[in-house]
Design an enzyme around this catalytic site. Structure first.
Site, short mmCIF file in Angstrom:
data_model
loop_
_atom_site.label_atom_id
_atom_site.label_comp_id
_atom_site.label_asym_id
_atom_site.label_seq_id
_atom_site.Cartn_x
_atom_site.Cartn_y
_atom_site.Cartn_z
N ASP A 34 0.82 -1.31 -0.18
CA ASP A 34 -0.03 0.09 0.12
C ASP A 34 0.91 1.40 0.02
OD1 ASP A 34 0.93 -0.54 2.56
OD2 ASP A 34 -0.73 -0.21 3.55
N HIS A 35 2.07 1.25 0.40
CA HIS A 35 2.72 2.52 0.57
C HIS A 35 3.74 2.95 -0.66
CE1 HIS A 35 1.70 2.13 4.85
NE2 HIS A 35 2.69 3.02 5.33
N ASP A 59 3.73 -1.07 11.48
CA ASP A 59 3.12 0.21 11.32
C ASP A 59 2.58 0.88 12.47
OD1 ASP A 59 2.31 1.85 8.46
OD2 ASP A 59 0.99 2.23 10.06
N ARG A 100 -1.52 12.53 9.92
CA ARG A 100 -0.20 13.21 10.39
C ARG A 100 -0.18 14.36 9.36
NH1 ARG A 100 3.38 7.93 11.34
NH2 ARG A 100 2.46 7.72 13.32
N SER A 106 6.48 7.35 13.12
CA SER A 106 6.21 5.91 12.27
C SER A 106 6.95 5.00 13.08
CB SER A 106 7.27 6.29 10.90
OG SER A 106 7.41 4.85 10.43
N ARG A 166 9.08 3.02 11.43
CA ARG A 166 9.94 2.47 10.56
C ARG A 166 11.26 2.18 11.28
NH1 ARG A 166 9.45 8.22 7.74
NH2 ARG A 166 7.25 7.34 7.89
C1 MIC Z 1 3.35 6.35 8.63
O1 MIC Z 1 2.13 6.68 8.49
O2 MIC Z 1 4.20 7.33 8.98
C2 MIC Z 1 3.69 5.34 7.93
C3 MIC Z 1 4.47 5.32 6.60
O3 MIC Z 1 2.51 4.29 7.77
C4 MIC Z 1 4.71 4.42 8.93
C5 MIC Z 1 5.36 3.34 8.59
C6 MIC Z 1 6.36 3.50 7.57
O4 MIC Z 1 7.35 4.59 7.76
O5 MIC Z 1 6.77 2.66 6.78
C7 MIC Z 1 4.02 4.41 10.58
O6 MIC Z 1 3.22 4.93 10.62
O7 MIC Z 1 4.73 3.28 11.20
FE1 SF4 Z 2 -0.63 4.76 5.08
FE2 SF4 Z 2 0.59 5.60 7.38
FE3 SF4 Z 2 -0.90 7.05 5.98
FE4 SF4 Z 2 -2.20 5.13 7.08
S1 SF4 Z 2 -0.91 6.80 8.06
S2 SF4 Z 2 -2.35 5.96 5.08
S3 SF4 Z 2 -0.69 3.67 6.83
S4 SF4 Z 2 1.05 6.32 5.43
#
Ligand code: MIC
Ligand code: SF4
Length: 757
Positions: free
Chosen positions: A95-96, A160, A448, A643, A645
């Site tokens: 999805d990312h 995640d 976010r 995140s 990550r």
């Molecule tokens: C996000 O919302 O910041 C992400 C991208 O989903 C991350 C995961 C990632 O960095 O791959 C998260 O929330 O953990």
């Molecule tokens: Fe994707 Fe993270 Fe955004 Fe949710 S918050 S849509 S998991 S990037």
């Protein structure tokens, strides 16, 4: 199809006796959070009243979920553990990595071509180890999990931070780094600091323009981005039971934005309705049969102050729609105060783009309420002022809203429907003109809104709101438009008022989908080969990190003293860098490039102590590495917010940073650092942050007697010959100290696997 029904039945079969035993051991009525935690203790862990916020406890989660941007590293790690198959049901969701540019189908086709190597890797490694694989286009991990896997009373972890979304279906679902997922998939226990408990009582009922999103936007304003750290937020009260299951999901989802370990709600009718609507009547029936164990004890909700560490109450009758932002999700402004706030802060009030969807807000209910506003555009002779985009959370939702005519209505207001994916929410938005870096305002229903997050432009001010409010503001084109009181002028010059949103919690004709995008793993994966080319730019096999040298650390260079907010987006940016998530060396070129250097207020410009010149952070660190010099990073409050990550921990580890010393950490990032064998330390006295100077050489003393609960000493040798000796706290337990000594948790698992062989 119901996935893993046997697993759910097994959990439910033992839950009543486990809950009863826990109630007896703790000698008090139980919250829902305690019921789930205590019924998921790892085998052999004694039942006792663990101290919240103090004791580390081993748990046995029921399942694991991973998304493509984090799964690569999680599975590269898993691949080195010597296991044949995952020990608990696990899934991967693509999805990312899909860039939102034109519209869903075109963008998806391009992503499939561009990311072929990574998707093939994920699909084959999933096949090999018995992992369910959701193809690109199937949807966003958390929406797909809610629709298919989440179940009341269950415990899951996911790579995640918004894994917590599954709390909407009464789970304890927790975001972790890939190394934690790797442990659980390898059949090991999973360790968590016993969380504190925050109770939030919701009284009254949502009405008019307010939606579940406003509950969490309000909570974020109350608790701030770190108020939930190491705590579970449990919601209860008539306001909770009267809202939809997916609405509860939205509230739990954004619990990540207050740093909460997770959030949850007790099992109720709304969850039963959702389970049935998503083809899981058997799960609803099984949950109904033990329903008193799937919610908090009545005594707890009657007298919450006695049982929770903190209690808040929100009256939904009085709650106003909120807009949170810019640049941080906890800057909460009720819509009635926006005119004042925008003027005071000089925020551009013209809304350029309204974006709805994401894992936070893309339920059928969300979209149906937003479409009720889009319909009024034609009915009232209006014209939509801003651009408008939709990212559906799953193919099932997309297919159903297309069938029900919602997409057609949106297209009449000029909307673009992007692929079922993260898209703009994770910076995968090829926004026209963003490179000009103009100051501008957008509103979205994501979670976010850190600087640069959506379109890479540091001057984009992003405000978070419910999908309904985003739609209204996009129609008005004005951030200060209050749909509760203000009118709009239509094409005929008349003043018109928007009617409050209205929609269906669940589709009247049921959900429908042609191809949900699921690929089941091979029954026997032993013959499947996983191909990682040695010259690949996107994938790189992992090498074991070196073990601790057995001495104190001496003469470390200060790499950067980061000033102010330093989220994982600052440490390891997403967007264009997502393509290197499977290649540690390549992605390390983004290390800390967003962090602001305390000494010159610039991003990605630090003094190289070898040359005295200023240069990018990754290049400077590579110079220290080449000279075999360790280094240290200093940070402010809530370092590593955001995140899950683990790249934010693995990059410094790979490039030779030894220590991260901050005022405070966000939970997942602190664990990720420990897992990778780094030293994650906090200033015993926060004011000591001020003592760190640009040319310092730094020693860490006390490592030869590194013990839980015992501080370490840091000596700052300043250039003028003086020095400061300061105390640093740590939260390592014995097992985590062993990870540090071995050079990372994976080295410990690996040696156990070798021992077993
Ligand atoms: C996000 O919302 O910041 C992400 C991208 O989903 C991350 C995961 C990632 O960095 O791959 C998260 O929330 O953990
Ligand atoms: Fe994707 Fe993270 Fe955004 Fe949710 S918050 S849509 S998991 S990037």
């Amino acid at each position: 199809m119901v996935f893993d029904l046997d697993l759910i039945k097994q959990v439910y079969a033992s839950m009543p006796s486990k809950v009863a035993a826990a109630r007896q051991a703790l000698g008090k009525p139980l919250t829902l959070s305690e019921k789930i935690l205590y019924s998921h203790l790892w085998k052999g862990v004694p039942l006792s009243d663990y101290a919240r916020g103090k004791d580390y406890v081993d748990f046995a989660p029921d399942r694991v979920a991973m998304q493509d941007a984090t799964a690569q590293m999680a599975l590269l790690q898993f691949d080195t553990t010597g296991r044949k198959k995952v020990a608990v049901p696990s899934t991967v969701h693509c999805d990312h990595l899909i860039v939102a540019k034109q519209e869903g189908k075109t963008d998806l086709n391009k992503a499939v071509a561009d990311n072929e190597e990574v998707y093939n890797f994920l699909s084959s490694i999933s096949n090999k180890y018995g992992i369910g694989f959701w193809k690109p286009g199937a949807g966003i991990i958390h929406q797909v999990v809610l629709e298919n896997y989440a179940f009341p009373g269950g415990m899951m972890i996911g790579t995640d931070s918004h894994t917590v979304n599954a709390g909407g279906l009464g789970m304890i679902a927790i975001g972790v780094g890939g190394a934690d997922a790797c442990d659980v998939m390898a059949g090991l226990s999973w360790e968590l600091l016993m969380p504190k408990l925050i109770g939030i009582k919701l009284t009254g009922k949502l009405n008019g323009w307010t939606s579940p999103k406003d509950v969490i936007l309000k909570v974020a304003g109350l608790l701030t981005v770190k108020g939930g750290t190491n705590a579970i937020v449990e919601y209860f009260g008539e306001g909770a039971t009267s809202m939809s299951c997916t609405g509860k999901g939205t509230i739990c989802n954004m619990g990540a934005e207050i740093g909460a370990t997770t959030s949850t709600f007790g099992y109720d009718e709304s969850m039963s309705r959702y389970l049935k609507a998503t083809g899981r009547a058997e799960v609803a029936a099984a949950a109904d049969a033990i329903k008193e164990h799937l919610t908090g004890d009545p005594e707890v909700y009657a007298n919450p102050k006695k049982y929770f560490d903190e209690v808040y109450e929100i009256d939904l009758n009085e709650l106003e729609p909120h807009l949170n932002g810019p640049f941080t999700p906890d800057l909460a402004t009720p819509i009635s105060k926006m005119k004042e706030a925008a003027a005071k802060n000089n925020w551009p009030t013209k809304v350029e783009v309204g974006l709805i969807g994401s894992c936070t807000n893309s339920s059928y209910e969300d979209i149906s309420r937003a479409v009720s506003l889009a319909r009024q555009v034609a009915q009232k002779g209006l014209k939509t002022k801003a651009e408008f985009t939709i990212t559906p959370g799953s193919e099932q939702v997309r297919y159903t809203i297309e069938r029900d005519g919602f997409l057609e209505t949106f297209s009449q207001i000029g909307a673009t429907v992007f692929a079922n994916a993260c898209g703009p929410c994770i910076g995968m938005w090829d926004r026209m003109g963003a490179e000009k870096q103009e100051r501008n305002t957008i509103v979205h229903s994501f979670n976010r809104n850190f600087a640069k997050r959506a379109d890479g432009n540091p001057n984009t001010l992003a405000f978070v709101a419910s999908p309904e409010l985003v739609t209204a503001l996009a129609i008005a084109g004005d951030l200060t438009f209050n749909p509760l009181t203000d009118t709009l002028t239509n094409e005929k010059g008349e003043s018109v008022k928007l009617d409050p949103p209205a929609g269906d919690e669940l589709p009247q004709k049921g959900f429908a989908v042609e191809d949900a995008g699921y690929q089941a793993p091979a029954a026997d994966g032993s013959k499947v080969t996983v191909d990682v080319k040695s010259d690949s730019k996107r994938l790189q096999l992992l090498y074991p990190f070196a073990a601790w040298e057995g001495t104190d650390l001496k003469d470390l260079r200060l790499l950067i003293k980061a000033k102010g907010k330093c989220t994982t987006d600052h440490i390891s940016m997403a967007g264009p860098w997502l393509k290197f998530r499977g290649h540690l060396d390549n992605i390390s070129n983004n290390m800390l490039i967003g962090a602001i250097n305390y000494f010159n207020d610039k991003a990605d410009s630090v003094k190289n102590q070898l040359t005295g010149e200023y240069g990018p952070v990754p290049a400077t660190q590579r110079a220290y590495k080449a000279a075999a010099m360790g280094s240290l990073v200093v940070g402010d409050e809530n370092y590593g917010e955001g995140s899950s990550r683990e790249h934010a921990a693995m990059e410094p580890r790979h490039l030779g940073v030894r220590v991260v010393l901050v005022k405070s950490f966000a939970r997942i990032h602190e664990t990720n650092l420990k897992k990778q064998g780094m030293l994650a330390l906090t200033f015993a006295n926060k004011a000591d942050y001020e003592l760190v100077q640009e040319d310092d050489r730094i020693d860490v003393i006390g490592l030869t007697s590194f013990t839980p609960g015992k501080s370490l000493q840091i000596v700052l040798h300043h250039q003028d010959g003086t020095s400061d000796r300061i105390e640093a706290h740590h939260s390592y337990n014995q097992q985590q100290i062993d990870w540090f000594k071995a050079g990372g948790a994976l080295n410990v698992i690996r040696s156990q696997a070798l021992g077993m062989a």
